[in-house]
Design an enzyme around this catalytic site. Structure first.
Site, PDB file in Angstrom:
ATOM      1  N   HIS A 223     -36.757 -32.603  72.011  1.00 32.55           N
ATOM      2  CA  HIS A 223     -35.771 -33.181  71.107  1.00 32.55           C
ATOM      3  C   HIS A 223     -36.422 -33.744  69.840  1.00 32.55           C
ATOM      4  CE1 HIS A 223     -31.964 -35.035  70.000  1.00 32.55           C
ATOM      5  NE2 HIS A 223     -32.590 -36.186  69.822  1.00 32.55           N
TER       6      HIS A 223
ATOM      7  N   ARG B 208     -46.014 -49.184  60.742  1.00 39.12           N
ATOM      8  CA  ARG B 208     -45.576 -48.633  59.460  1.00 39.12           C
ATOM      9  C   ARG B 208     -44.305 -49.299  58.929  1.00 39.12           C
ATOM     10  NH1 ARG B 208     -48.462 -45.418  62.361  1.00 39.12           N
ATOM     11  NH2 ARG B 208     -49.795 -43.834  61.426  1.00 39.12           N
TER      12      ARG B 208
END
Length: 164
Positions: free
Chosen positions: A96, A135
């Protein structure tokens, strides 16, 4: 915003854009990450004298795949100088991840090739949640903030090209 992180967006003063209008589209999936990205982006605009009620509008969609549709609709509205898409896809145990990453990357690339305004890709595609946290305001900076800086620079670029 100046940074010394390798691979970071260019540092230095950002150009001032008169009547700047930017849409930010945030995926709700992995919302704790995408909220941090969005906060980082909004902070860059605020720090550079833009106002969220006048210059920056934030929209939400369920997940990363929906970012392309939202960006397209916002482009078609002709209300914005740039669209920033923010999302986070974390690798799992199925394919996925690959399908979602490919879909959103190809969709945003197509919009950039076909449309008159820049669409800034602020979608994290990471192996772990910690990679995303690093991040989204962690040890590797905030990629949402970098996306906002990129949007300002690309609007300036577009304006220069239009005025050639």
């Amino acid at each position: 915003m100046s940074t010394s992180t390798p691979g970071a967006a260019p540092s230095g003063a950002l150009p001032a854009i008169d009547n700047l209008s930017v849409a930010i589209v945030r995926a709700q999936w992995n919302g704790h990450i995408t909220s941090a990205l969005c906060d980082g982006a909004v902070k860059v605009f605020l720090d550079n004298g833009y106002k969220t009620d006048e210059n920056v509008k934030v929209f939400e969609v369920p997940g990363a795949v929906e970012l392309t549709f939202a960006a397209s609709a916002l482009i078609e509205s002709s209300m914005f100088d740039a669209v920033i898409v923010l999302g986070c896809v974390i690798r799992g145990g199925t394919p996925h991840f690959d399908y979602v990453c490919q879909s959103v990357t190809q969709g945003i690339t197509a919009l950039n090739a076909d449309c008159d305004i820049p669409v800034i890709f602020g979608v994290l595609t990471v192996d772990t949640e910690q990679d995303a946290l690093d991040r989204a305001g962690g040890s590797l900076g905030n990629k949402g903030a970098e996306a906002a800086e990129t949007a300002i620079r690309m609007i300036d670029f577009s304006n220069k090209v239009k005025n050639l």
